[in-house]
Design a protein around this motif. Structure first.
Motif, PDB file in Angstrom:
ATOM      1  N   ALA A 152     110.843  31.624  84.221  1.00 17.16           N
ATOM      2  CA  ALA A 152     112.283  31.806  84.072  1.00 17.16           C
ATOM      3  C   ALA A 152     112.899  30.645  83.299  1.00 17.16           C
ATOM      4  O   ALA A 152     113.771  30.838  82.444  1.00 17.16           O
ATOM      5  CB  ALA A 152     112.936  31.941  85.448  1.00 17.16           C
ATOM      6  N   VAL A 200     114.992  38.663  79.840  1.00 18.23           N
ATOM      7  CA  VAL A 200     114.106  39.621  80.507  1.00 18.23           C
ATOM      8  C   VAL A 200     112.920  39.982  79.601  1.00 18.23           C
ATOM      9  O   VAL A 200     111.771  40.097  80.069  1.00 18.23           O
ATOM     10  CB  VAL A 200     114.888  40.889  80.904  1.00 18.23           C
ATOM     11  CG1 VAL A 200     113.942  41.978  81.416  1.00 18.23           C
ATOM     12  CG2 VAL A 200     115.909  40.544  81.983  1.00 18.23           C
ATOM     13  N   LYS A 231     118.166  35.595  86.929  1.00 18.01           N
ATOM     14  CA  LYS A 231     119.486  36.199  87.098  1.00 18.01           C
ATOM     15  C   LYS A 231     120.286  35.500  88.196  1.00 18.01           C
ATOM     16  O   LYS A 231     121.516  35.347  88.087  1.00 18.01           O
ATOM     17  CB  LYS A 231     119.346  37.681  87.399  1.00 18.01           C
ATOM     18  CG  LYS A 231     118.901  38.507  86.186  1.00 18.01           C
ATOM     19  CD  LYS A 231     118.850  39.993  86.496  1.00 18.01           C
ATOM     20  CE  LYS A 231     118.547  40.807  85.249  1.00 18.01           C
ATOM     21  NZ  LYS A 231     118.442  42.263  85.529  1.00 18.01           N
ATOM     22  N   ALA A 232     119.593  35.052  89.246  1.00 14.25           N
ATOM     23  CA  ALA A 232     120.291  34.342  90.324  1.00 14.25           C
ATOM     24  C   ALA A 232     120.881  33.032  89.809  1.00 14.25           C
ATOM     25  O   ALA A 232     122.035  32.688  90.100  1.00 14.25           O
ATOM     26  CB  ALA A 232     119.337  34.086  91.481  1.00 14.25           C
ATOM     27  N   SER A 233     120.091  32.282  89.022  1.00 13.71           N
ATOM     28  CA  SER A 233     120.579  31.003  88.499  1.00 13.71           C
ATOM     29  C   SER A 233     121.683  31.199  87.476  1.00 13.71           C
ATOM     30  O   SER A 233     122.659  30.441  87.449  1.00 13.71           O
ATOM     31  CB  SER A 233     119.416  30.213  87.880  1.00 13.71           C
ATOM     32  OG  SER A 233     118.532  29.775  88.888  1.00 13.71           O
ATOM     33  N   ALA A 271     108.967  40.503  87.671  1.00 10.24           N
ATOM     34  CA  ALA A 271     110.097  40.917  88.499  1.00 10.24           C
ATOM     35  C   ALA A 271     110.650  39.739  89.302  1.00 10.24           C
ATOM     36  O   ALA A 271     111.868  39.567  89.436  1.00 10.24           O
ATOM     37  CB  ALA A 271     109.682  42.043  89.434  1.00 10.24           C
ATOM     38  N   ARG A 272     109.762  38.923  89.852  1.00 10.81           N
ATOM     39  CA  ARG A 272     110.199  37.756  90.629  1.00 10.81           C
ATOM     40  C   ARG A 272     110.874  36.725  89.726  1.00 10.81           C
ATOM     41  O   ARG A 272     111.903  36.144  90.092  1.00 10.81           O
ATOM     42  CB  ARG A 272     108.986  37.137  91.332  1.00 10.81           C
ATOM     43  CG  ARG A 272     109.294  35.848  92.094  1.00 10.81           C
ATOM     44  CD  ARG A 272     110.243  36.068  93.253  1.00 10.81           C
ATOM     45  NE  ARG A 272     110.563  34.820  93.915  1.00 10.81           N
ATOM     46  CZ  ARG A 272     111.795  34.336  94.087  1.00 10.81           C
ATOM     47  NH1 ARG A 272     112.832  35.025  93.653  1.00 10.81           N
ATOM     48  NH2 ARG A 272     112.000  33.195  94.704  1.00 10.81           N
ATOM     49  N   GLU A 273     110.305  36.518  88.538  1.00 10.89           N
ATOM     50  CA  GLU A 273     110.917  35.571  87.605  1.00 10.89           C
ATOM     51  C   GLU A 273     112.296  36.076  87.151  1.00 10.89           C
ATOM     52  O   GLU A 273     113.232  35.298  86.996  1.00 10.89           O
ATOM     53  CB  GLU A 273     110.016  35.351  86.386  1.00 10.89           C
ATOM     54  CG  GLU A 273     108.743  34.557  86.670  1.00 10.89           C
ATOM     55  CD  GLU A 273     109.002  33.073  86.893  1.00 10.89           C
ATOM     56  OE1 GLU A 273     110.146  32.685  87.229  1.00 10.89           O
ATOM     57  OE2 GLU A 273     108.050  32.287  86.744  1.00 10.89           O
ATOM     58  N   GLU A 274     112.416  37.387  86.960  1.00  8.25           N
ATOM     59  CA  GLU A 274     113.711  37.954  86.576  1.00  8.25           C
ATOM     60  C   GLU A 274     114.738  37.731  87.677  1.00  8.25           C
ATOM     61  O   GLU A 274     115.908  37.396  87.412  1.00  8.25           O
ATOM     62  CB  GLU A 274     113.565  39.447  86.288  1.00  8.25           C
ATOM     63  CG  GLU A 274     114.879  40.106  85.861  1.00  8.25           C
ATOM     64  CD  GLU A 274     114.727  41.588  85.531  1.00  8.25           C
ATOM     65  OE1 GLU A 274     115.750  42.296  85.560  1.00  8.25           O
ATOM     66  OE2 GLU A 274     113.592  42.022  85.248  1.00  8.25           O
ATOM     67  N   GLU A 275     114.317  37.887  88.914  1.00 11.05           N
ATOM     68  CA  GLU A 275     115.201  37.643  90.050  1.00 11.05           C
ATOM     69  C   GLU A 275     115.683  36.199  90.060  1.00 11.05           C
ATOM     70  O   GLU A 275     116.872  35.922  90.269  1.00 11.05           O
ATOM     71  CB  GLU A 275     114.442  37.964  91.336  1.00 11.05           C
ATOM     72  CG  GLU A 275     115.274  37.853  92.605  1.00 11.05           C
ATOM     73  CD  GLU A 275     114.435  38.154  93.847  1.00 11.05           C
ATOM     74  OE1 GLU A 275     114.567  37.411  94.833  1.00 11.05           O
ATOM     75  OE2 GLU A 275     113.650  39.118  93.807  1.00 11.05           O
ATOM     76  N   ARG A 276     114.762  35.262  89.808  1.00  8.93           N
ATOM     77  CA  ARG A 276     115.120  33.837  89.767  1.00  8.93           C
ATOM     78  C   ARG A 276     116.109  33.555  88.634  1.00  8.93           C
ATOM     79  O   ARG A 276     117.132  32.873  88.822  1.00  8.93           O
ATOM     80  CB  ARG A 276     113.875  32.975  89.559  1.00  8.93           C
ATOM     81  CG  ARG A 276     112.892  32.961  90.708  1.00  8.93           C
ATOM     82  CD  ARG A 276     111.692  32.061  90.354  1.00  8.93           C
ATOM     83  NE  ARG A 276     112.112  30.668  90.209  1.00  8.93           N
ATOM     84  CZ  ARG A 276     111.793  29.893  89.164  1.00  8.93           C
ATOM     85  NH1 ARG A 276     111.063  30.381  88.176  1.00  8.93           N
ATOM     86  NH2 ARG A 276     112.195  28.651  89.115  1.00  8.93           N
TER      87      ARG A 276
END
Length: 560
Positions: free
Chosen positions: A96, A87, A45-47, A38-43
């Motif tokens: 990520a 994902v 998608k943000a980038s 989940a944290r890697e997905e957040e990173r």
């Protein structure tokens, strides 16, 4: 001195020290992440979002064709299929950085295998991937160096995002090792009047600090040029500056033979600049911008609004619009998205439109309505015509739906070889030299490895153009040129000598072509064309034309 051969873009010349483009970032290490998915997905998608936003902003600043290219790249960063793939890889425990790298690489391989337009977009994916990975790693994205002084940029190839925002006060010229004459780098360099030589494979040997002369007119990069060569370059630079500052006049040969100079446009946004640079109308308006990013075909009303804007800008002038040129190499879900082994030879252009005739009918209806509401002289043409029957089909349908002047593009050798009959069934023809060269030479026009075969100077291509020009003269049918061959000032003279009655090009090329045509009469143009036709290859044809042009100039000036 030694010379490195390449493909010159335009007529420019510049000299300076080499600075090499930095090498791409290394492949991210494939190791398990110490963060949860989940944290890697957040990173990730943000980038992806940051890079998409940056590309959009660069496009807005650049405008023109660069804006379209950069917006397409931004869409890659936001592509739902790619994000789903990222994902899925994160769920396997990847970082990520690695997930983004692998997802883009997988999509790149798919596009590269498709060839054509989408094959060329594979390199754009690499650039987006590098930018996202760089953001994740918090390191600078690969890009144009800034040594603090003017320089000649040498790169394997240049990403659209970099070409679009080059500091032209610092970048004197551009040399690429890869790429062909219709790559994004070449298209954007031509639009921005950047001195460029592309596809110069031996430029890989150049090192930072090497002094070079980049001579686009003569397709060479001269290493360690002597003072005589530099002095000649300075004279040419001064002469081009004077020509660019000369009052804008209609295109014509020295004997007064009119040769209308028109603009190639990909959207309405470029209209004002084209007019400022002296375009006498539009020789090719590409309508793909309305369709390529859409999930459905735009409505008649939506299309009519855009066409009306264009025709209003060019009130009283000729505007040649090409109906949608799409197909398997530019797949549209609402037109034809079936996978094909060789999309360049598949269901594209008029074939795809005929397969989905409702889309063609709606486009022609919108164009006819825009024509009725404005004062421009609208001509409409169909792409990829190969037969007389296709010509009759399109002109009959266009006439039925209210188009007053319907014509065809000659891009397929079959149409050129049957030009008498094709031109007898339509109101005008426009030769698309990019595709005509591709199909004549069996060399993908977007593939750098066969760039040397993609020259419209090849006598085989010139002979086909001559067939069409002669057929136009016999049937009284106008024959224009809308491929980028018309942007080459000397080749433009040859094309007129072969029977072209108008020339259309990137607006930035108008001044050079206008000045070149004004140096020669019609008899000169025909003699220069005959010299090029008599050669055996593209390089020989160009050299023969140079020699014949020099003879014509000497005779006119009374030189011995």
């Amino acid at each position: 001195m030694n010379e490195i051969q390449g493909i010159g873009i335009g007529q420019g010349v510049a000299a300076g020290p080499v600075i090499r483009m930095a090498e791409p970032l290394p492949e991210p290490v494939d190791r398990p992440s110490h963060l949860d998915a989940a944290r890697e997905e957040e990173r990730a998608k943000a980038s992806l979002a940051v890079v998409a936003d940056e590309l959009q902003r660069r496009g807005a600043r650049a405008g023109g064709a660069a804006k379209d290219v950069l917006e397409a790249q931004a869409m890659m960063a936001e592509d739902p299929t790619l994000i789903t793939d990222v994902v899925a890889r994160l769920a396997e425990g990847k970082t990520a950085e690695r997930a983004v790298y692998e997802a883009f690489a997988s999509f790149r391989e798919l596009l590269a295998g498709m060839g054509g337009y989408l094959g060329e977009r594979a390199a754009d994916l690499d650039d987006v991937s590098q930018r996202v990975v760089a953001h994740l790693l918090k390191v600078p994205a690969p890009g144009v160096p800034d040594p603090g002084h003017p320089f000649v940029l040498v790169a394997r190839d240049l990403a659209p995002a970099d070409t679009a925002v080059l500091d032209l006060e610092q970048v004197l010229a551009l040399v690429t090792i890869d790429g062909g004459p219709t790559s994004h780098t070449a298209i954007l360099a031509r639009e921005q009047s950047i001195v460029a030589v592309v596809g110069a494979a031996d430029a890989a040997s150049l090192a930072d600090g090497d002094q070079v002369l980049v001579d686009a007119e003569h397709d060479v990069v001269v290493v360690a040029p002597d003072e005589a060569r530099l002095a000649e370059a300075r004279e040419r630079i001064a002469a081009r500056k004077l020509a660019a500052e000369a009052p804008v006049t209609p295109g014509a040969l020295a004997d007064g033979t009119a040769v209308p100079l028109l603009a190639n446009l990909g959207s309405v946004a470029g209209a004002a600049e084209a007019l400022r640079l002296g375009a006498e109308g539009v020789g090719l308006f590409r309508t793909e911008f309305l369709f390529l990013d859409a999930e459905r075909a735009p409505s008649i009303t939506e299309q009519q609004e855009q066409y009306t804007k264009l025709l209003t800008e060019f009130a009283g002038k000729k505007v040649v619009v090409r109906v949608l040129d799409a197909g398997a190499d530019k797949p549209l879900a609402f037109l034809n998205d079936a996978e094909e082994e060789n999309p360049a030879l598949g269901l594209r252009g008029i074939r795809a439109l005929r397969h989905s005739e409702t889309i063609l009918r709606e486009q022609l209806t919108a164009l006819a309505a825009a024509d009725a509401a404005t004062e421009a002289e609208l001509w409409v043409m169909a792409p990829m015509i190969a037969t007389v029957e296709e010509t009759r089909y399109f002109t009959a349908l266009a006439t039925e739906l209210g188009i007053r002047t319907a014509g065809v593009m000659v891009e397929v050798p079959a149409a050129a070889l049957l030009a008498d009959r094709v031109l007898g069934a339509c109101a005008f023809a426009s030769i698309g030299t990019n595709d005509l060269t591709q199909y004549t030479m069996a060399a993908d026009r977007l593939l750098g490895t066969v760039a040397q075969l993609q020259s419209p100077w090849h006598p085989a291509v010139l002979r086909l153009i001559e067939e069409v020009g002669a057929a136009g003269a016999r049937t009284g049918t106008p024959v224009g040129i809308c491929g980028e061959a018309a942007a080459d000032p000397l080749l433009a003279v040859v094309l007129v000598g072969l029977g072209a009655t108008s020339l259309s090009m990137s607006p930035s090329a108008l001044a050079d072509v206008r000045a070149s045509l004004a140096r020669y009469g019609l008899d000169d143009a025909r003699a220069i064309a005959r010299a090029a036709l008599a050669a055996e290859g593209a390089a020989d044809a160009k050299q023969a034309a140079v020699t014949a042009a020099a003879s014509a100039t000497a005779a006119r000036e009374g030189a011995p």
